[in-house]
Design a protein around this motif. Structure first.
Motif, short mmCIF file in Angstrom:
data_model
loop_
_atom_site.label_atom_id
_atom_site.label_comp_id
_atom_site.label_asym_id
_atom_site.label_seq_id
_atom_site.Cartn_x
_atom_site.Cartn_y
_atom_site.Cartn_z
N LEU A 10 36.67 40.24 24.59
CA LEU A 10 36.99 40.03 25.83
C LEU A 10 36.02 39.17 26.29
O LEU A 10 35.65 39.04 27.08
CB LEU A 10 37.66 41.42 26.78
N GLN A 11 36.80 38.15 27.48
CA GLN A 11 35.89 37.24 27.52
C GLN A 11 36.35 36.33 29.39
O GLN A 11 37.43 36.32 29.65
CB GLN A 11 36.00 35.36 27.00
N GLY A 12 35.40 36.54 30.15
CA GLY A 12 35.79 37.28 31.40
C GLY A 12 34.92 36.63 31.82
O GLY A 12 35.04 37.17 33.83
N CYS A 48 41.81 17.02 16.56
CA CYS A 48 43.30 17.57 16.31
C CYS A 48 43.05 18.81 17.25
O CYS A 48 43.81 19.85 16.42
CB CYS A 48 42.74 17.75 15.27
N SER A 49 42.40 18.75 17.71
CA SER A 49 41.66 19.94 18.80
C SER A 49 41.76 19.34 20.37
O SER A 49 41.00 19.93 20.89
CB SER A 49 40.67 20.59 18.79
N SER A 50 42.85 18.44 20.86
CA SER A 50 42.05 17.62 22.22
C SER A 50 43.20 18.25 23.50
O SER A 50 42.64 18.02 25.09
CB SER A 50 42.93 15.99 22.48
N LYS A 51 43.35 20.08 22.99
CA LYS A 51 44.41 20.79 24.36
C LYS A 51 43.58 22.07 24.31
O LYS A 51 42.38 22.56 23.95
CB LYS A 51 45.95 20.97 23.76
N ARG A 52 43.79 22.52 25.00
CA ARG A 52 43.26 23.57 25.87
C ARG A 52 44.49 24.33 26.50
O ARG A 52 45.53 24.38 26.83
CB ARG A 52 42.54 23.10 27.07
N SER A 53 44.07 25.95 26.38
CA SER A 53 45.12 27.15 26.96
C SER A 53 44.39 28.02 26.83
O SER A 53 42.94 28.55 26.29
CB SER A 53 45.66 27.11 25.19
N THR A 54 45.16 29.44 27.56
CA THR A 54 44.82 30.29 27.94
C THR A 54 45.25 31.24 27.09
O THR A 54 46.19 30.80 26.26
CB THR A 54 44.68 31.10 28.85
N ILE A 55 44.65 32.32 26.08
CA ILE A 55 45.06 33.32 25.53
C ILE A 55 45.30 34.85 25.60
O ILE A 55 43.83 35.24 24.72
CB ILE A 55 44.93 32.47 23.52
N PRO A 56 45.58 35.50 26.51
CA PRO A 56 45.01 36.38 27.12
C PRO A 56 44.86 37.60 26.14
O PRO A 56 43.89 38.62 26.23
CB PRO A 56 46.38 36.63 28.11
N LEU A 57 45.73 37.79 25.32
CA LEU A 57 46.17 39.04 24.58
C LEU A 57 45.00 38.45 22.97
O LEU A 57 44.51 39.70 22.82
CB LEU A 57 48.32 39.34 23.67
N MET A 58 44.17 38.17 22.75
CA MET A 58 42.63 37.52 22.66
C MET A 58 41.43 37.01 22.99
O MET A 58 40.58 37.59 22.33
CB MET A 58 42.99 36.32 21.30
N GLY A 59 41.93 37.78 24.71
CA GLY A 59 40.66 38.21 25.55
C GLY A 59 40.43 36.78 26.30
O GLY A 59 39.85 37.00 27.11
N PHE A 60 41.00 35.21 26.00
CA PHE A 60 40.76 34.17 26.31
C PHE A 60 41.61 33.91 28.35
O PHE A 60 42.43 33.47 27.60
CB PHE A 60 40.79 33.03 25.81
N GLU A 61 40.61 34.68 29.08
CA GLU A 61 41.69 34.30 30.23
C GLU A 61 41.38 33.34 30.57
O GLU A 61 42.18 32.90 31.79
CB GLU A 61 40.96 35.55 30.95
N PHE A 62 40.62 31.82 30.22
CA PHE A 62 40.40 31.09 30.95
C PHE A 62 41.11 30.08 29.59
O PHE A 62 40.71 30.46 28.38
CB PHE A 62 39.15 30.58 30.97
N GLU A 63 40.86 28.71 29.30
CA GLU A 63 41.37 28.00 29.32
C GLU A 63 40.36 27.85 28.28
O GLU A 63 38.80 27.52 28.25
CB GLU A 63 41.79 26.68 29.60
N VAL A 64 40.48 27.36 26.33
CA VAL A 64 39.56 27.33 25.82
C VAL A 64 40.02 26.21 24.15
O VAL A 64 41.40 26.27 24.96
CB VAL A 64 39.38 28.33 24.75
N ARG A 65 39.35 25.85 23.21
CA ARG A 65 39.58 25.29 22.90
C ARG A 65 40.67 25.03 21.63
O ARG A 65 40.77 26.84 21.15
CB ARG A 65 38.68 23.90 22.34
N VAL A 66 41.81 24.58 21.77
CA VAL A 66 42.37 25.29 20.94
C VAL A 66 43.67 24.17 19.54
O VAL A 66 43.73 23.36 20.04
CB VAL A 66 43.86 26.23 21.02
#
Length: 400
Positions: free
Chosen positions: A238-240, A325-343
């Motif tokens: 969990l990252q918060g 190839c990873s220019s975008k960011r997204s939250t992934i709350p179910l993986m614990g990323f409540e803020f935008e991270v590299r995907v």
């Protein structure tokens, strides 16, 4: 570089009920007295204080006791009204409070550690006093006789401790980032297992005996949920927080985790969702999407006459990818990323709006928190900060 968290504005938030001030130094531990309008505090200013709410609505000390050295930690048992106070000289001092909380009587002193006491726990069911110290040791004493029953040497300074009464398992977190599980007997202990998932020291532990889940917080700003009961080694991240996690508490009736940090954040995590483990980061000498070489892959750079690129990792699939190839960011709350991270771009296109729905709420305590305690019967939260102030919060608007 850590991603910066930008919390979303909340309509429902904790309600600040009271502030308790007047300390000369930081309050290391404080607890709400159940069924009373009262608080017990121990401070770096060497004082033990019992605060009772007066008719004016203000909290005033009914007990003010000065110790010979700074008070580093405390455990309070409401049934026996026993306070166990850990001191910076390695001793644990016990006191018993009167029924009206206006008097405190010394009961016993334990010579527990060679260095400062970091955590103390009184276990009424076992009549044990458990403690950890800066001397890299975990000890337990009999509270009836005062005799030391056992000790265990750890690899690093211990900073977190929890105990499961049913199985007699002690969970010990230390400054190396490791958590050790010990099986305690009356006069000895055995090592069950150790596990490590944090890159920083363990700063907080919280054990839920019903779900048999252990939560650990760290100076690396992360929280990990360890599924001990599932026996599959599942660890959910969990990252918060933007700074070290200073306190954790699980509310089993609502299946919510409360975390507080040095960043002043109070985060409420919904644990009643199916969470996913973060993937292991894969190793590769070239981008696993476009096959461009990374900058250490000299042979492929020479053969293809291409400049080497910097390696990144997609937080969703774990693949090694280049920046393009990873220019975008997204939250992934179910993986614990409540803020935008590299995907990676392909994962970004697959993440649905439903998967981006937040599973945590963020609130600002407006002080850098060093300690927290949750009192579930009233739904109150206590935070103490580097500003030498204790704050009492009504959490029922958000823990429900």
């Amino acid at each position: 570089m850590a991603a910066e968290i930008h919390p979303r504005p909340q309509t429902r938030k904790p309600v600040l009920l009271s502030k308790i001030e007047g300390f000369q130094d930081v309050v290391n531990t404080a607890v709400i007295i159940p069924k009373e309008d009262g608080v017990i505090s121990v401070s770096q200013d060497r004082t033990i204080r019992v605060w009772l709410k007066r008719d004016s609505g203000q909290y005033w000390p009914s007990v003010y006791h000065t110790m010979p050295v700074a008070c580093s930690c405390m455990s309070f048992n409401p049934e026996t009204r026993r306070i166990s106070v850990g001191l910076e000289n390695g001793t644990v001092s016990e006191f018993v409070l009167s029924e009206d909380y206006n008097q405190m009587t010394p009961a016993r002193t334990y010579q527990a550690h060679q260095g400062g006491v970091t955590v103390v726990l009184f276990v009424l069911e076992m009549e044990w006093v458990l403690s950890t110290g800066q001397d890299k040791s975990f000890t337990w004493h009999c509270s009836e006789s005062g005799q030391q029953l056992g000790t265990y040497r750890t690899t690093a300074w211990v900073s977190g401790l929890q105990f499961d009464v049913e199985t007699r398992h002690a969970f010990v977190g230390d400054h190396s980032g490791q958590v050790t599980i010990l099986k305690l007997e009356q006069d000895n202990c055995s090592l069950v297992t150790t596990f490590k998932g944090h890159t920083g020291n363990v700063t907080a532990l919280c054990w839920d005996p019903v779900q048999r889940v252990l939560f650990s917080g760290s100076s690396d700003h992360s929280i990990i949920m360890w599924d001990i009961g599932g026996r599959k080694g599942t660890a959910i991240e969990l990252q918060g927080h933007n700074d070290k996690v200073q306190g954790l508490c699980y509310a089993p009736h609502t299946r919510q985790l409360i975390s507080c940090g040095s960043d002043g954040g109070i985060v409420i995590w919904n644990m009643d969702v199916t969470r996913q483990e973060t993937p292991e980061w894969l190793d590769s000498d070239s981008c696993q999407k476009c096959e461009q070489p990374f900058f250490w892959n000299f042979k492929q750079m020479w053969d293809s006459k291409k400049i080497g690129l910097r390696q990144h990792h997609c937080r969703k699939c774990g693949q090694a990818v280049c920046g393009k190839c990873s220019s975008k960011r997204s939250t992934i709350p179910l993986m614990g990323f409540e803020f935008e991270v590299r995907v990676c771009d392909s994962c970004h296109d697959l993440i649905t709006d439903e998967e981006r729905a937040p599973t945590a709420t963020f609130h600002d305590s407006k002080h850098s928190i060093v300690h927290m305690q949750y009192e579930p019967t009233r739904g109150w939260l206590l935070t103490s900060g580097t500003d030498k102030v204790i704050k009492l919060w009504d959490m029922t608007p958000v823990v429900s």
